[in-house]
Enzyme design. Structure first.
Site, mmCIF file in Angstrom:
data_model
loop_
_atom_site.group_PDB
_atom_site.id
_atom_site.type_symbol
_atom_site.label_atom_id
_atom_site.label_comp_id
_atom_site.label_asym_id
_atom_site.label_seq_id
_atom_site.Cartn_x
_atom_site.Cartn_y
_atom_site.Cartn_z
ATOM 1 N N LYS A 1 0.824 -1.205 0.000
ATOM 2 C CA LYS A 1 0.000 0.000 0.000
ATOM 3 C C LYS A 1 0.860 1.258 0.000
ATOM 4 C CE LYS A 1 -0.902 0.219 4.905
ATOM 5 N NZ LYS A 1 -0.204 1.420 5.406
ATOM 6 N N ARG B 147 2.446 -9.814 12.552
ATOM 7 C CA ARG B 147 1.990 -8.496 12.076
ATOM 8 C C ARG B 147 0.649 -8.598 11.359
ATOM 9 N NH1 ARG B 147 7.284 -7.087 10.141
ATOM 10 N NH2 ARG B 147 6.572 -7.729 8.088
ATOM 11 N N ARG C 19 12.991 -12.191 0.610
ATOM 12 C CA ARG C 19 13.766 -10.958 0.761
ATOM 13 C C ARG C 19 15.092 -11.207 1.484
ATOM 14 N NH1 ARG C 19 9.074 -7.984 2.973
ATOM 15 N NH2 ARG C 19 7.823 -8.013 1.094
ATOM 16 N N ARG D 230 16.286 -10.429 7.176
ATOM 17 C CA ARG D 230 15.896 -9.516 8.260
ATOM 18 C C ARG D 230 14.908 -10.193 9.191
ATOM 19 N NH1 ARG D 230 17.343 -4.135 6.988
ATOM 20 N NH2 ARG D 230 17.217 -3.865 4.744
ATOM 21 N N ARG E 255 -5.840 3.508 11.984
ATOM 22 C CA ARG E 255 -5.427 2.119 12.124
ATOM 23 C C ARG E 255 -6.431 1.339 12.985
ATOM 24 N NH1 ARG E 255 0.865 1.742 12.554
ATOM 25 N NH2 ARG E 255 0.758 1.635 10.300
#
Ligand SMILES: [Zn+2]
Length: 217
Positions: free
Chosen positions: A13, A172, A121, A161, A86
């Site tokens: 987003k 999350r 990643r 990471r 949020r």
């Protein structure tokens, strides 16, 4: 035009918000930046936020809402909100401020796809360069050693990471589903919500986002 972007962390987003911001010539206002600005500016609410952060506390709705209210009052014209609201409480506060939102774009990507993208990643602990095992792979080690390869720029072995590890990503996503996803119904009930299915290519998602914004007008 005032636009809100919703979407799970990793759905892209932020990228879409940046693209719409550029095309429409309106600023993107992120909660993170607003908080940093308020702290740097030394306003009473900024000082309160700084103290909370220094104690390791999360910022409560009241503080975040106060910072957003100060910032939005100082802006003329349109903007894109990224990272706010949020929670339902924050969305209600936005209405109480008298802010008229024109469109809410919800970038939807299935959880498993977000996890899979994050899993590929890599980053270079040496120079900070970023890679993706599928889309932008690091260099293979010449001696055929196992591992993900080395940084193309500085030769340091690439690493994963903490933020991209599956458990972290899933945690999350859970927070998003419980805290933020109820906003979809909130804005649907107000006739503002447009859901855009995130595509493999960023440009394709942008095209769908622009279409959704044109329909909304
Ligand atoms: Zn490097």
């Amino acid at each position: 035009m005032k636009i809100i972007f919703l979407g799970a962390p990793g759905a892209g987003k932020g990228t879409q918000a940046a693209e719409v911001s550029r095309r429409f010539g309106i600023p993107t206002i992120s909660t993170g930046n607003m908080i940093r600005e308020a702290i740097a500016g030394g306003s009473p609410i900024g000082i309160a936020a700084k103290e909370k952060i220094a104690k390791g506390q999360l910022l409560d709705d009241e503080t975040v809402i106060g910072i957003v209210r100060d910032k939005l009052n100082s802006i003329q014209g349109g903007y894109i909100l990224d990272g706010f609201p949020r929670t339902i409480a924050q969305a209600e506060a936005l209405e109480e401020m008298g802010v008229e939102i024109d469109a809410v774009i919800n970038i939807y990507v299935p959880d498993d796809t977000i996890v899979k993208r994050a899993a590929g990643r890599r980053y270079c602990p040496g120079c900070g360069a970023t890679y993706h095992t599928e889309y932008n792979p690091p260099q293979k080690k010449v001696d055929g050693e196992s591992g993900d390869g080395v940084c193309t720029l500085c030769g340091t072995p690439v690493a994963v990471r903490e933020d991209d590890k599956e458990a972290t990503v899933r945690r999350r996503l859970e927070i998003y589903h419980s805290e933020t996803q109820p906003l979809e119904d909130f804005y649907k009930a107000r006739g503002k919500l447009a859901t855009v299915v995130g595509q493999e290519l960023v440009a394709d998602t942008t095209a769908l986002t622009l279409q959704a914004l044109e329909k909304g007008n």
